[in-house]
Design a protein around this motif. Sequence first.
Motif, PDB file in Angstrom:
ATOM      1  N   LEU A 184      56.119  28.787   6.633  1.00  0.00           N
ATOM      2  CA  LEU A 184      55.626  27.488   6.171  1.00  0.00           C
ATOM      3  C   LEU A 184      55.260  27.522   4.690  1.00  0.00           C
ATOM      4  CD1 LEU A 184      54.683  24.575   6.837  1.00  0.00           C
ATOM      5  CD2 LEU A 184      52.441  25.543   7.355  1.00  0.00           C
ATOM      6  N   LEU A 185      54.469  28.520   4.292  1.00  0.00           N
ATOM      7  CA  LEU A 185      54.000  28.586   2.909  1.00  0.00           C
ATOM      8  C   LEU A 185      55.118  28.971   1.945  1.00  0.00           C
ATOM      9  CD1 LEU A 185      50.507  30.209   3.507  1.00  0.00           C
ATOM     10  CD2 LEU A 185      50.966  27.869   2.800  1.00  0.00           C
ATOM     11  N   LEU A 186      55.983  29.887   2.369  1.00  0.00           N
ATOM     12  CA  LEU A 186      57.065  30.301   1.479  1.00  0.00           C
ATOM     13  C   LEU A 186      58.059  29.165   1.250  1.00  0.00           C
ATOM     14  CD1 LEU A 186      56.799  33.191   0.477  1.00  0.00           C
ATOM     15  CD2 LEU A 186      58.921  33.734   1.665  1.00  0.00           C
ATOM     16  N   SER A 187      58.357  28.399   2.302  1.00  0.00           N
ATOM     17  CA  SER A 187      59.310  27.297   2.147  1.00  0.00           C
ATOM     18  C   SER A 187      58.781  26.240   1.185  1.00  0.00           C
ATOM     19  CB  SER A 187      59.622  26.664   3.505  1.00  0.00           C
ATOM     20  OG  SER A 187      58.452  26.106   4.077  1.00  0.00           O
ATOM     21  N   ASP A 188      57.465  26.147   1.057  1.00  0.00           N
ATOM     22  CA  ASP A 188      56.845  25.230   0.106  1.00  0.00           C
ATOM     23  C   ASP A 188      56.848  25.825  -1.301  1.00  0.00           C
ATOM     24  OD1 ASP A 188      55.265  23.211  -1.099  1.00  0.00           O
ATOM     25  OD2 ASP A 188      53.429  24.265  -0.573  1.00  0.00           O
ATOM     26  N   LEU A 189      56.377  27.061  -1.424  1.00  0.00           N
ATOM     27  CA  LEU A 189      56.161  27.662  -2.741  1.00  0.00           C
ATOM     28  C   LEU A 189      57.453  28.034  -3.452  1.00  0.00           C
ATOM     29  CD1 LEU A 189      53.086  29.895  -1.830  1.00  0.00           C
ATOM     30  CD2 LEU A 189      53.072  27.784  -3.178  1.00  0.00           C
ATOM     31  N   MET A 190      58.525  28.251  -2.709  1.00  0.00           N
ATOM     32  CA  MET A 190      59.789  28.620  -3.332  1.00  0.00           C
ATOM     33  C   MET A 190      60.375  27.492  -4.187  1.00  0.00           C
ATOM     34  SD  MET A 190      60.728  31.687  -3.037  1.00  0.00           S
ATOM     35  CE  MET A 190      60.910  33.162  -2.045  1.00  0.00           C
ATOM     36  N   PHE A 191      59.841  26.296  -4.046  1.00  0.00           N
ATOM     37  CA  PHE A 191      60.325  25.174  -4.852  1.00  0.00           C
ATOM     38  C   PHE A 191      59.455  24.942  -6.096  1.00  0.00           C
ATOM     39  CE2 PHE A 191      62.456  24.500  -0.865  1.00  0.00           C
ATOM     40  CZ  PHE A 191      63.707  24.056  -1.266  1.00  0.00           C
ATOM     41  N   ILE A 192      58.535  25.865  -6.357  1.00  0.00           N
ATOM     42  CA  ILE A 192      57.719  25.797  -7.572  1.00  0.00           C
ATOM     43  C   ILE A 192      58.182  26.937  -8.471  1.00  0.00           C
ATOM     44  CG2 ILE A 192      55.378  25.835  -8.513  1.00  0.00           C
ATOM     45  CD1 ILE A 192      54.405  24.886  -5.775  1.00  0.00           C
ATOM     46  N   PRO A 193      58.918  26.652  -9.559  1.00  0.00           N
ATOM     47  CA  PRO A 193      59.668  27.672 -10.301  1.00  0.00           C
ATOM     48  C   PRO A 193      58.884  28.931 -10.680  1.00  0.00           C
ATOM     49  CG  PRO A 193      60.272  25.495 -11.071  1.00  0.00           C
ATOM     50  CD  PRO A 193      59.146  25.299 -10.098  1.00  0.00           C
ATOM     51  N   LYS A 194      57.710  28.800 -11.294  1.00  0.00           N
ATOM     52  CA  LYS A 194      56.981  29.985 -11.750  1.00  0.00           C
ATOM     53  C   LYS A 194      56.477  30.828 -10.586  1.00  0.00           C
ATOM     54  CE  LYS A 194      55.506  28.117 -16.221  1.00  0.00           C
ATOM     55  NZ  LYS A 194      54.340  27.736 -17.083  1.00  0.00           N
ATOM     56  N   VAL A 195      56.072  30.167  -9.509  1.00  0.00           N
ATOM     57  CA  VAL A 195      55.607  30.896  -8.326  1.00  0.00           C
ATOM     58  C   VAL A 195      56.789  31.585  -7.643  1.00  0.00           C
ATOM     59  CG1 VAL A 195      54.393  30.714  -6.125  1.00  0.00           C
ATOM     60  CG2 VAL A 195      53.697  29.275  -8.051  1.00  0.00           C
ATOM     61  N   ARG A 196      57.927  30.910  -7.608  1.00  0.00           N
ATOM     62  CA  ARG A 196      59.132  31.478  -7.006  1.00  0.00           C
ATOM     63  C   ARG A 196      59.494  32.805  -7.675  1.00  0.00           C
ATOM     64  NH1 ARG A 196      64.005  29.640  -4.520  1.00  0.00           N
ATOM     65  NH2 ARG A 196      65.823  30.828  -5.217  1.00  0.00           N
ATOM     66  N   ILE A 197      59.425  32.840  -8.994  1.00  0.00           N
ATOM     67  CA  ILE A 197      59.756  34.065  -9.738  1.00  0.00           C
ATOM     68  C   ILE A 197      58.830  35.203  -9.329  1.00  0.00           C
ATOM     69  CG2 ILE A 197      59.755  35.120 -12.030  1.00  0.00           C
ATOM     70  CD1 ILE A 197      60.632  32.349 -13.115  1.00  0.00           C
ATOM     71  N   ALA A 198      57.525  34.916  -9.269  1.00  0.00           N
ATOM     72  CA  ALA A 198      56.550  35.953  -8.915  1.00  0.00           C
ATOM     73  C   ALA A 198      56.746  36.436  -7.479  1.00  0.00           C
ATOM     74  CB  ALA A 198      55.130  35.421  -9.115  1.00  0.00           C
ATOM     75  N   LEU A 199      57.001  35.501  -6.575  1.00  0.00           N
ATOM     76  CA  LEU A 199      57.176  35.875  -5.172  1.00  0.00           C
ATOM     77  C   LEU A 199      58.456  36.677  -4.960  1.00  0.00           C
ATOM     78  CD1 LEU A 199      56.009  32.615  -3.358  1.00  0.00           C
ATOM     79  CD2 LEU A 199      54.826  34.803  -3.415  1.00  0.00           C
ATOM     80  N   LEU A 200      59.546  36.253  -5.592  1.00  0.00           N
ATOM     81  CA  LEU A 200      60.808  36.972  -5.433  1.00  0.00           C
ATOM     82  C   LEU A 200      60.708  38.390  -5.971  1.00  0.00           C
ATOM     83  CD1 LEU A 200      63.533  34.267  -6.213  1.00  0.00           C
ATOM     84  CD2 LEU A 200      62.994  35.333  -4.016  1.00  0.00           C
ATOM     85  N   SER A 201      59.917  38.576  -7.022  1.00  0.00           N
ATOM     86  CA  SER A 201      59.702  39.927  -7.546  1.00  0.00           C
ATOM     87  C   SER A 201      59.090  40.824  -6.478  1.00  0.00           C
ATOM     88  CB  SER A 201      58.800  39.869  -8.779  1.00  0.00           C
ATOM     89  OG  SER A 201      58.482  41.169  -9.236  1.00  0.00           O
TER      90      SER A 201
END
Length: 346
Positions: free
Chosen positions: A303-320
Amino acid sequence: MSESGTLSVLIEQADFKLRWFDLGRRLQSVSKSTAASFEAGLAPWPHPYLRQAWTGLLLQPAEGGEPIVWFLRFPLDEQGKLQLQARDGLLRALAQELKQGPASESAAQLDQLLQQSGLLFTPSTERQAAFHSQTALLLGRQPSEHYEPVLRYFGDPENHRWDNLALQGVADLAVRWEKESTLLMRQIGKVAAPVFINLCHCLENQPVDHRLAAAIIERAEQELTASTPDISVAAAAIRGISHSPATGLRQAFIQSLLAEDASNRNKEVLAAIGSRCVQDLEGQELAAQWVGKLAADQQTFNLLLSDLMFIPKVRIALLSALRDPARKESLAVAFGNFLHGPKPTH
């Protein structure tokens, strides 16, 4: 459709003054120019939440009278922009209705059209209370009748009952946190846990200063030392300081919570961080610490990842963190399940 055919223009042509608010992660105002760019399909919604724009529209009749409030939820595309087909059908119906006569005569018909549009939503009780308090303050109106009992309780919490306090009164106090900051800092450690939790849920809409943020954190830390701590108090504290400019205080508190075995496994704490402290998750170290703990609960993780992955700066940090070869196996499994679904068992 051109800007001349946007919802804002139609409403203003019907003799209303319009104000936009976002009600997604927190209650916050949205400028007229930002809303206009979004409505025209030119710019993304600035505060996407669960891939939708959760809006509150305050319509003030030019001739006076009671304001009208619409809570509308607009679907967003992959870029966070308005899905125009969701807008155009509603606009055509509204345009036709607004031509029928004065706004006062067509209000019921407009509400009916909105009901049929599928765009209306009902905010949570606490969000509605916060919206009412914020807009009343904006319009120069007095707080609700519930405000004075809340003030009396905060003045002497050990000798007043708390279980008959109305959430609306707590919301009225939250929007006046600057005026009442001395009272809040003196008493926030003494009020009953349910009152503290409600207050923090309302304060998440406010940029509380470092002194009040520190008092909120201290109350939560005291709770965590109890023999049977109420983790909801810690989760509420995260929300209460989530909009504070005291970034260092908040991030240190979050890191201390994530380091604790009891609280970091609590979904409420992890969800409060992921839904309210989005800017803090732009930092790779904190993002990695948080998502690693989140991996223990696949449903909340998805639930949270599907939301946050659409926020560019957060997506970069999470994918790292998610692609780190040194990541824990539990995180690798959770991310794999997120992408492809769980592997079948035999």
